[in-house]
Design a protein around this motif. Structure first.
Motif, PDB file in Angstrom:
ATOM      1  N   LEU A  30       0.827  -1.202   0.000  1.00 55.20           N
ATOM      2  CA  LEU A  30       0.000   0.000   0.000  1.00 55.20           C
ATOM      3  C   LEU A  30       0.865   1.257   0.000  1.00 55.20           C
ATOM      4  O   LEU A  30       0.615   2.201  -0.764  1.00 55.20           O
ATOM      5  N   SER A  31       1.888   1.282   0.832  1.00 53.84           N
ATOM      6  CA  SER A  31       2.775   2.447   0.878  1.00 53.84           C
ATOM      7  C   SER A  31       3.535   2.615  -0.435  1.00 53.84           C
ATOM      8  O   SER A  31       3.764   3.742  -0.886  1.00 53.84           O
ATOM      9  N   SER A  32       3.932   1.506  -1.040  1.00 49.61           N
ATOM     10  CA  SER A  32       4.640   1.588  -2.317  1.00 49.61           C
ATOM     11  C   SER A  32       3.759   2.222  -3.385  1.00 49.61           C
ATOM     12  O   SER A  32       4.229   3.046  -4.181  1.00 49.61           O
ATOM     13  N   ALA A 174      10.153   5.999   8.101  1.00 49.98           N
ATOM     14  CA  ALA A 174       8.779   6.462   8.317  1.00 49.98           C
ATOM     15  C   ALA A 174       8.665   7.970   8.074  1.00 49.98           C
ATOM     16  O   ALA A 174       7.680   8.439   7.489  1.00 49.98           O
ATOM     17  N   LEU A 175       9.671   8.742   8.500  1.00 47.32           N
ATOM     18  CA  LEU A 175       9.655  10.190   8.281  1.00 47.32           C
ATOM     19  C   LEU A 175       9.678  10.528   6.790  1.00 47.32           C
ATOM     20  O   LEU A 175       8.889  11.351   6.307  1.00 47.32           O
ATOM     21  N   LEU A 176      10.595   9.913   6.051  1.00 43.40           N
ATOM     22  CA  LEU A 176      10.691  10.174   4.617  1.00 43.40           C
ATOM     23  C   LEU A 176       9.438   9.708   3.890  1.00 43.40           C
ATOM     24  O   LEU A 176       8.982  10.345   2.935  1.00 43.40           O
ATOM     25  N   HIS A 177       8.864   8.602   4.341  1.00 42.30           N
ATOM     26  CA  HIS A 177       7.597   8.097   3.798  1.00 42.30           C
ATOM     27  C   HIS A 177       6.512   9.160   3.922  1.00 42.30           C
ATOM     28  O   HIS A 177       5.782   9.463   2.959  1.00 42.30           O
ATOM     29  N   ASP A 178       6.408   9.773   5.086  1.00 47.56           N
ATOM     30  CA  ASP A 178       5.377  10.804   5.318  1.00 47.56           C
ATOM     31  C   ASP A 178       5.634  12.043   4.459  1.00 47.56           C
ATOM     32  O   ASP A 178       4.701  12.616   3.884  1.00 47.56           O
TER      33      ASP A 178
END
Length: 397
Positions: A30-32, A174-178
């Motif tokens: 999902l994140s990808s 997680a930070l870079l993802h956000d």
């Protein structure tokens, strides 16, 4: 009726459990997808930078007699003044029209006069501002520098606090993802990026990190207990930590989003574009995405990074080998020890609880002999009464 308090209590004690860690491939997928869409928006559609970054002139017509067909009126006025390029027009509040163009230079007075005639207001009600691109470039450069310093400091602090670089790496991912998803949403929907938006992007990193650190602190507590008691695998202990902090994460996020949502509604309906709206929009998107990453991304990634460590592998093997010889006690802690000292069994899945199902209030030995709950026996202890010292023969008394 759903009893949310009971659900939260059950998640904390382990009576109910959502296996976030086991389904990590679903969350990664999902994140990808979200990250790919975000990158498509960033590199294909591009970011809609405000006039502060590109430079130009901004005119504001206050008290316009009518805002009907305001875009057409603005284009006509700017064309009459001899200013070319793209013209962006928005409504601020009820009757203020904002017009952004390329740098007007010596045609500023002509543009003010033409705008006043088109909107039926005196020329002194048309303000003008000339903004150079160097100001926006300076803000961008300082924001990037601040972001890099922030990431370095976060990495060092998390590595020292949690005593493992893998937790720091999981938190940074997680930070870079956000950040990528938030900026990608801006690109996909064409939201304007202003200096206020940049401030919002940096602010959401703090919110995301806060949620992640709270979850990781519980993960550290549970996994340390798992290594000590050897009654849970590392994955089980980490997943229990996510469940125990789930309600807190949701409550914190909802409480933070409600006032921001109110500001967004007022901004879109009454105030129009401005610093308040730009900042609140970035915060709303970032906080929502940050809550998702702290629950579904950070901890599963941490478990994957530590999966092949010798201590974790040995713990998993030990728990699997002895799972049929003694009950599993999860989340042992002060509450478990207190329950054991009192000779009472704790709730299923709570600290010191028996997860045997059929054993009731008793632990079950390998030979079937019961033992009062809260007093686990060594696996080699024999059933029945303890051996007593032999009495000497009567003739020797």
């Amino acid at each position: 009726m759903i009893n949310f308090a009971q659900i939260g209590n059950d998640l904390y004690t382990g009576k109910r459990s959502i296996d976030f860690v086991k389904r990590q491939k679903t969350w990664y997928l999902l994140s990808s997808v979200l990250i790919v869409l975000a990158l498509v928006g960033i590199f294909a559609r591009g970011l809609n930078f405000g006039i502060e970054f590109s430079g130009g002139s901004e005119f504001r017509v206050s008290g316009a007699a009518s805002t009907e067909s305001y875009e057409e009126k603005a284009r006509d006025a700017i064309g009459q003044a001899g200013i070319g390029g793209n013209v962006e027009t928005t409504i601020i509040g009820q009757n203020t029209v904002r017009v952004q163009t390329e740098a007007a230079q010596d045609r500023t007075a002509a543009a003010q006069e033409a705008l006043g005639q088109e909107f039926g207001v005196p020329e002194n009600q048309v303000s003008s501002t000339l903004i150079g691109p160097s100001w926006g470039e300076s803000v961008s450069r300082q924001a990037i520098q601040g972001l890099l310093v922030f990431l370095v400091l976060v990495t060092i602090v998390m590595a020292l606090y949690f005593r493992t670089w893998k937790m720091a790496v999981s938190g940074l991912v997680a930070l870079l993802h956000d950040l990528v998803i938030t900026v990608g949403i801006y690109a996909l929907f064409g939201f304007e990026i202003t200096p206020s938006s940049m401030i919002g992007f940096l602010t959401i990193l703090g919110y995301s990190l806060y949620d992640t650190v709270v979850v990781f602190d519980k993960v550290r507590e549970n996994t340390a207990e798992a290594f000590q008691t050897r009654r849970m695998t590392y994955r089980q202990a980490a997943n229990l930590a996510v469940n125990q902090t789930l309600v807190r994460s949701i409550n914190t996020t909802v409480v933070a989003l409600l006032p921001i949502a109110a500001v967004l509604v007022v901004g879109f309906t009454l105030l129009g574009p401005g610093t308040l709206l730009d900042l609140s929009l970035a915060l709303f998107i970032g906080i929502a995405v940050g809550a998702y990453s702290s629950i579904f991304i950070a901890t599963p990634l941490l478990v994957d990074l530590r999966r092949n460590e010798p201590a974790v592998v040995e713990l998993d093997r030990y728990v699997a080998k002895h799972a049929d010889r003694r009950p599993v006690r999860v989340g042992a802690g002060a509450g478990a020890r207190a329950g054991e000292d009192a000779g009472q069994s704790a709730p299923v899945g709570s600290a010191g609880a028996d997860v045997t199902g059929a054993a009731g209030s008793y632990d079950e030995r390998a030979d079937g002999a019961p033992e009062p709950a809260g007093r686990p026996l060594h696996r080699y202890v024999q059933a029945g009464p303890r051996n007593q010292p032999k009495r000497p023969p009567k003739s020797k008394r």
